[in-house]
Design a protein around this motif. Structure first.
Motif, PDB file in Angstrom:
ATOM      1  N   ALA A   9       0.836  -1.198   0.000  1.00 21.03           N
ATOM      2  CA  ALA A   9       0.000   0.000   0.000  1.00 21.03           C
ATOM      3  C   ALA A   9       0.873   1.252   0.000  1.00 21.03           C
ATOM      4  O   ALA A   9       0.558   2.247  -0.674  1.00 21.03           O
ATOM      5  N   GLN A  10       1.992   1.180   0.712  1.00 19.62           N
ATOM      6  CA  GLN A  10       2.890   2.321   0.751  1.00 19.62           C
ATOM      7  C   GLN A  10       3.556   2.527  -0.605  1.00 19.62           C
ATOM      8  O   GLN A  10       3.718   3.660  -1.062  1.00 19.62           O
ATOM      9  N   ARG A  11       3.935   1.462  -1.273  1.00 25.22           N
ATOM     10  CA  ARG A  11       4.534   1.567  -2.609  1.00 25.22           C
ATOM     11  C   ARG A  11       3.550   2.158  -3.607  1.00 25.22           C
ATOM     12  O   ARG A  11       3.916   2.989  -4.447  1.00 25.22           O
ATOM     13  N   ILE A  12       2.305   1.737  -3.521  1.00 20.81           N
ATOM     14  CA  ILE A  12       1.273   2.278  -4.422  1.00 20.81           C
ATOM     15  C   ILE A  12       1.072   3.763  -4.160  1.00 20.81           C
ATOM     16  O   ILE A  12       0.976   4.565  -5.092  1.00 20.81           O
ATOM     17  N   ARG A  13       1.026   4.147  -2.880  1.00 18.13           N
ATOM     18  CA  ARG A  13       0.834   5.548  -2.520  1.00 18.13           C
ATOM     19  C   ARG A  13       2.005   6.396  -3.024  1.00 18.13           C
ATOM     20  O   ARG A  13       1.806   7.491  -3.567  1.00 18.13           O
ATOM     21  N   ILE A  14       3.225   5.916  -2.860  1.00 21.41           N
ATOM     22  CA  ILE A  14       4.403   6.656  -3.321  1.00 21.41           C
ATOM     23  C   ILE A  14       4.399   6.761  -4.847  1.00 21.41           C
ATOM     24  O   ILE A  14       4.710   7.817  -5.412  1.00 21.41           O
ATOM     25  N   GLY A  15       4.024   5.693  -5.525  1.00 18.48           N
ATOM     26  CA  GLY A  15       3.970   5.717  -6.984  1.00 18.48           C
ATOM     27  C   GLY A  15       2.943   6.695  -7.507  1.00 18.48           C
ATOM     28  O   GLY A  15       3.204   7.443  -8.458  1.00 18.48           O
ATOM     29  N   LEU A  16       1.771   6.697  -6.905  1.00 18.74           N
ATOM     30  CA  LEU A  16       0.721   7.628  -7.336  1.00 18.74           C
ATOM     31  C   LEU A  16       1.090   9.070  -7.023  1.00 18.74           C
ATOM     32  O   LEU A  16       0.776   9.986  -7.804  1.00 18.74           O
ATOM     33  N   THR A  17       1.774   9.293  -5.909  1.00 14.74           N
ATOM     34  CA  THR A  17       2.218  10.642  -5.569  1.00 14.74           C
ATOM     35  C   THR A  17       3.248  11.130  -6.587  1.00 14.74           C
ATOM     36  O   THR A  17       3.196  12.281  -7.040  1.00 14.74           O
ATOM     37  N   GLY A  18       4.164  10.266  -6.964  1.00 19.51           N
ATOM     38  CA  GLY A  18       5.159  10.630  -7.969  1.00 19.51           C
ATOM     39  C   GLY A  18       4.521  10.904  -9.316  1.00 19.51           C
ATOM     40  O   GLY A  18       4.918  11.821 -10.036  1.00 19.51           O
ATOM     41  N   LEU A  19       3.530  10.083  -9.677  1.00 18.40           N
ATOM     42  CA  LEU A  19       2.822  10.289 -10.934  1.00 18.40           C
ATOM     43  C   LEU A  19       2.075  11.618 -10.941  1.00 18.40           C
ATOM     44  O   LEU A  19       2.090  12.355 -11.946  1.00 18.40           O
ATOM     45  N   ALA A  20       1.423  11.960  -9.837  1.00 20.66           N
ATOM     46  CA  ALA A  20       0.716  13.234  -9.735  1.00 20.66           C
ATOM     47  C   ALA A  20       1.695  14.405  -9.802  1.00 20.66           C
ATOM     48  O   ALA A  20       1.414  15.427 -10.444  1.00 20.66           O
ATOM     49  N   PHE A  21       2.863  14.253  -9.160  1.00 19.92           N
ATOM     50  CA  PHE A  21       3.873  15.308  -9.200  1.00 19.92           C
ATOM     51  C   PHE A  21       4.380  15.520 -10.630  1.00 19.92           C
ATOM     52  O   PHE A  21       4.524  16.661 -11.085  1.00 19.92           O
ATOM     53  N   ALA A  22       4.625  14.444 -11.356  1.00 24.48           N
ATOM     54  CA  ALA A  22       5.093  14.552 -12.741  1.00 24.48           C
ATOM     55  C   ALA A  22       4.039  15.215 -13.617  1.00 24.48           C
ATOM     56  O   ALA A  22       4.349  16.048 -14.471  1.00 24.48           O
ATOM     57  N   PHE A  23       2.769  14.860 -13.410  1.00 24.59           N
ATOM     58  CA  PHE A  23       1.682  15.461 -14.178  1.00 24.59           C
ATOM     59  C   PHE A  23       1.597  16.965 -13.924  1.00 24.59           C
ATOM     60  O   PHE A  23       1.470  17.757 -14.870  1.00 24.59           O
ATOM     61  N   LEU A  24       1.696  17.370 -12.666  1.00 23.76           N
ATOM     62  CA  LEU A  24       1.632  18.794 -12.341  1.00 23.76           C
ATOM     63  C   LEU A  24       2.839  19.546 -12.890  1.00 23.76           C
ATOM     64  O   LEU A  24       2.715  20.691 -13.334  1.00 23.76           O
ATOM     65  N   LEU A  25       3.994  18.902 -12.897  1.00 22.06           N
ATOM     66  CA  LEU A  25       5.191  19.525 -13.433  1.00 22.06           C
ATOM     67  C   LEU A  25       5.061  19.759 -14.943  1.00 22.06           C
ATOM     68  O   LEU A  25       5.390  20.836 -15.456  1.00 22.06           O
TER      69      LEU A  25
END
Length: 77
Positions: A9-25
């Motif tokens: 669950a932590q890996r999924i959360r970190i992955g989705l956070t990174g994906l959201a950060f890349a999208f916003l960037l």
């Protein structure tokens, strides 16, 4: 090594956070590039107007036909 219960669950959360950060960037970069591109709108329109009608004929690759010869050929038929 056995998988712990919360690690996936932590890996999924970190992955989705990174994906959201890349999208916003990427979104921020797109907004910045669009706002800076508005200043050069006159220059890009001027380049389009100055483009040759027959670029291959200007390079000598294909024979060029002037506008008058095209019109006279259409009138003759």
């Amino acid at each position: 090594m056995p998988d712990q219960a919360g690690s996936s669950a932590q890996r999924i959360r970190i992955g989705l956070t990174g994906l959201a950060f890349a999208f916003l960037l990427v979104l921020l970069g797109s907004i910045i590039s669009k706002s800076s591109g508005d200043d050069n709108s006159n220059g890009s329109q001027q380049v389009v107007q100055n483009e040759p009608n027959e670029p291959l004929a200007e390079l000598g690759v294909a024979p060029g036909a002037s506008a008058t010869s095209n019109n006279s050929a259409a009138d003759g038929q």
